[in-house]
Write an enzyme that holds these catalytic residues in place. Structure first.
Site, short mmCIF file in Angstrom:
data_model
loop_
_atom_site.label_atom_id
_atom_site.label_comp_id
_atom_site.label_asym_id
_atom_site.label_seq_id
_atom_site.Cartn_x
_atom_site.Cartn_y
_atom_site.Cartn_z
N HIS A 1 28.88 -47.66 45.30
CA HIS A 1 29.43 -48.72 46.17
C HIS A 1 29.31 -48.30 47.62
O HIS A 1 28.89 -47.17 47.92
CB HIS A 1 30.90 -49.01 45.82
CG HIS A 1 31.76 -47.81 45.71
ND1 HIS A 1 32.02 -46.98 46.77
CD2 HIS A 1 32.40 -47.26 44.65
CE1 HIS A 1 32.80 -46.00 46.36
NE2 HIS A 1 33.04 -46.12 45.08
P1 TYD Z 1 36.45 -46.15 42.58
O1 TYD Z 1 36.49 -45.75 44.01
O2 TYD Z 1 36.05 -47.56 42.28
O3 TYD Z 1 35.52 -45.12 41.84
P2 TYD Z 1 34.09 -45.36 41.13
O4 TYD Z 1 33.27 -46.14 42.12
O5 TYD Z 1 33.57 -44.01 40.87
O6 TYD Z 1 34.38 -46.14 39.89
O7 TYD Z 1 37.87 -45.87 41.95
C1 TYD Z 1 38.12 -46.03 40.56
C2 TYD Z 1 39.45 -46.71 40.38
O8 TYD Z 1 40.50 -45.95 40.98
C3 TYD Z 1 39.52 -48.10 41.01
O9 TYD Z 1 40.22 -48.95 40.10
C4 TYD Z 1 40.36 -47.92 42.24
C5 TYD Z 1 41.23 -46.73 41.92
N1 TYD Z 1 41.51 -45.91 43.10
C6 TYD Z 1 42.76 -45.91 43.65
O10 TYD Z 1 43.69 -46.61 43.18
N2 TYD Z 1 43.01 -45.14 44.75
C7 TYD Z 1 42.04 -44.37 45.31
O11 TYD Z 1 42.29 -43.67 46.32
C8 TYD Z 1 40.73 -44.40 44.74
C9 TYD Z 1 39.62 -43.59 45.33
C10 TYD Z 1 40.50 -45.18 43.64
#
Ligand code: TYD
Length: 137
Positions: free
Chosen positions: A54
Site C-alpha cells: 500500500h
Molecule cells: P496494515 O498496515 O494494513 O498492514 P498490511 O498492509 O501488512 O496488511 O495493518 C494491518 C491491520 O492492522 C489493519 O487492519 C490496520 C491495523 N493497524 C492498526 O490498527 N494500527 C496500526 O498502527 C497499524 C500499522 C495497523
C-alpha cells in the site's frame, strides 16, 4: 504527490560497539527526519508471506530490521527499487506517496516501523490503480 524513489534513503544509526554487546539508538528529528508519533512491529511472519502492499498520503516511515532480514520494495509508479534490510544499525526512510511492500522475511525476523502519524485508515491507498491515479499516472 510527486515523491520519487530518489527521496528514499538508507540511514545509518549510531552503533556503540562493546565487547558486552552492541547498542544502537534513534532520536526523533535527529537521526530520522520526523517526530515519532507511533511505533509498530511485524513479527511471526510465515515463510513466503507479503505485508504492507500500500501507499500512504501523509505518513512518513522509518523501517529497521531489528532481527533477521526482509526486503522492502519501493515503487513510485514508474520505477521500483528493492532494499534488503538485515542489520539493526540502519534503516530505510520512506517519504509519503510511495507504494511499498515487505517480503522475503527470514524466520524470526522482526520489522520495527517508526511512523510520523497516528494510525489512520484514511491515510492508506490500498489499491494499486488508485495509487497510479493519485500519482497522476
Ligand atoms: P496494515 O498496515 O494494513 O498492514 P498490511 O498492509 O501488512 O496488511 O495493518 C494491518 C491491520 O492492522 C489493519 O487492519 C490496520 C491495523 N493497524 C492498526 O490498527 N494500527 C496500526 O498502527 C497499524 C500499522 C495497523
Amino acid at each position: 504527490m510527486n515523491t520519487t524513489l530518489s527521496e528514499v534513503k538508507i540511514i545509518n544509526l549510531p552503533k556503540i560497539e562493546d565487547p558486552r554487546g552492541n547498542l544502537s539508538f534513534i532520536e526523533e528529528e535527529k537521526h530520522i527526519p520526523f517526530k515519532i508519533e507511533r511505533t509498530y512491529w511485524i513479527y511471526d511472519v510465515p515463510g513466503g508471506q507479503v505485508r504492507g502492499g500500500h501507499a500512504f498520503k501523509n505518513q512518513l516511515e522509518f523501517i529497521v530490521a531489528l532481527s533477521g532480514s526482509f526486503d522492502v520494495v519501493i515503487d513510485d509508479g514508474v520505477n521500483k527499487q528493492i532494499y534488503s534490510l538485515n542489520r539493526s544499525y540502519y534503516g530505510l526512510y520512506i517519504p509519503a506517496g510511495l507504494w511499498r511492500q515487505m517480503q522475503n522475511f527470514s524466520t524470526n525476523s522482526l520489522a520495527m516501523v517508526l511512523s510520523s502519524t497516528e494510525f489512520s485508515e484514511a491515510d492508506y491507498i490500498r489499491e494499486y490503480p488508485d495509487f497510479l491515479n493519485y500519482k497522476g499516472l
